[in-house]
Scaffold this motif. Sequence first.
Motif, short mmCIF file in Angstrom:
data_model
loop_
_atom_site.label_atom_id
_atom_site.label_comp_id
_atom_site.label_asym_id
_atom_site.label_seq_id
_atom_site.Cartn_x
_atom_site.Cartn_y
_atom_site.Cartn_z
N UNK A 52 0.28 -1.19 -0.40
CA UNK A 52 0.06 -0.12 -0.18
C UNK A 52 0.52 1.49 -0.01
N UNK A 53 2.33 1.22 0.41
CA UNK A 53 2.50 2.43 0.46
C UNK A 53 3.45 3.18 -1.50
N UNK A 54 3.07 3.75 -1.20
CA UNK A 54 3.62 5.19 -2.39
C UNK A 54 4.15 6.27 -1.93
N UNK A 55 5.14 7.14 -2.77
CA UNK A 55 6.41 7.43 -2.31
C UNK A 55 5.92 8.50 -3.50
N UNK A 56 6.78 10.07 -3.23
CA UNK A 56 7.01 10.96 -3.91
C UNK A 56 8.41 11.73 -3.85
N UNK A 57 8.84 12.05 -4.55
CA UNK A 57 10.42 11.63 -3.99
C UNK A 57 11.22 13.34 -4.84
N UNK A 58 12.15 13.76 -4.57
CA UNK A 58 12.83 15.15 -5.04
C UNK A 58 14.73 15.06 -4.21
N UNK A 59 15.06 14.87 -4.84
CA UNK A 59 16.42 15.61 -4.88
C UNK A 59 16.66 16.31 -4.82
N UNK A 132 3.94 18.63 8.32
CA UNK A 132 3.94 19.28 6.82
C UNK A 132 2.31 19.40 6.28
N UNK A 133 2.33 20.33 5.35
CA UNK A 133 0.25 20.43 5.34
C UNK A 133 0.12 19.21 4.30
N UNK A 134 -0.84 18.92 4.73
CA UNK A 134 -1.07 17.34 3.85
C UNK A 134 -1.58 17.58 2.69
N UNK A 135 -2.22 18.75 3.09
CA UNK A 135 -3.56 19.40 1.50
C UNK A 135 -3.30 20.02 0.94
N UNK A 136 -1.95 20.79 1.24
CA UNK A 136 -0.93 21.22 0.46
C UNK A 136 -0.47 19.94 -0.58
N UNK A 137 0.43 18.99 0.11
CA UNK A 137 0.88 17.90 -0.23
C UNK A 137 -0.25 17.29 -1.65
N UNK A 138 -1.09 16.98 -1.30
CA UNK A 138 -2.02 16.67 -2.06
C UNK A 138 -2.44 16.88 -3.73
N UNK A 139 -2.21 18.45 -3.21
CA UNK A 139 -2.75 19.03 -4.68
C UNK A 139 -1.67 19.73 -5.13
N UNK A 140 -0.17 19.94 -4.41
CA UNK A 140 1.04 20.12 -5.39
C UNK A 140 1.24 18.59 -6.32
N UNK A 142 -0.89 16.19 -6.72
CA UNK A 142 -2.29 14.81 -7.13
C UNK A 142 -2.66 13.90 -7.52
N UNK A 143 -2.41 14.17 -5.38
CA UNK A 143 -2.66 12.52 -4.74
C UNK A 143 -3.90 12.26 -3.89
N UNK A 144 -3.92 10.98 -5.46
CA UNK A 144 -5.41 10.82 -5.45
C UNK A 144 -6.43 10.56 -4.03
N UNK A 145 -7.52 10.82 -3.73
CA UNK A 145 -8.37 10.18 -2.60
C UNK A 145 -8.59 9.63 -2.11
#
Length: 195
Positions: A52-59, A132-140, A142-145
Amino acid sequence: MKPADSSVPLHPLLAERWSPRALSPDPAVTDKQFTALFEAARWAPSWGNTQPARFVAGRRGETTFDKLHATLSRGNHGWAGNAGALVLGVARKLDEEGEPFPYGEYGLGLAVENLVLQAVAEGLVAHQMAGFDRDAARQAFGIPADYEPLVVIAVGAQGDGDELPERLREKENAPRQRVALEELVFGEGWNSSAF
């Protein structure tokens, strides 16, 4: 380094793992190290192998890093900018029928622990953050509901704690503490220590 003060010897990956805030901007997280973090996470156990784990990552230097950094709370924003990478951990919360997905957060936790221990094995450190701001991360991103952003992890090289602001320097230099085994593991009944 602040090795764990344990009652018996622990594997070095476990004993040496801690969550410093003092990160050095050099050296960068290499391609190999970055890939290894997510291979480790990918091979974490999960309920029914549901993964169930997914990641968004950047250096550092990448747009993804900057977008993740912008979601951090004021307390984390200042020190986390030196991280070599920022990682957002996201857990699946609904199945295909819109029903609650079992053990999604648990699965993400296992995957994140694998990622963190791989960071230690790579000579890096990792600090997990709920600030961290979960809603801002979701919006930034495009994390689905049906997925929930739960944690941001700063990964990088350990830096000099003396360069932190005073209140963080105190935390950085404080001894590591954990609940005693006697209060953590029960035997014949609740509050009946197994040790």
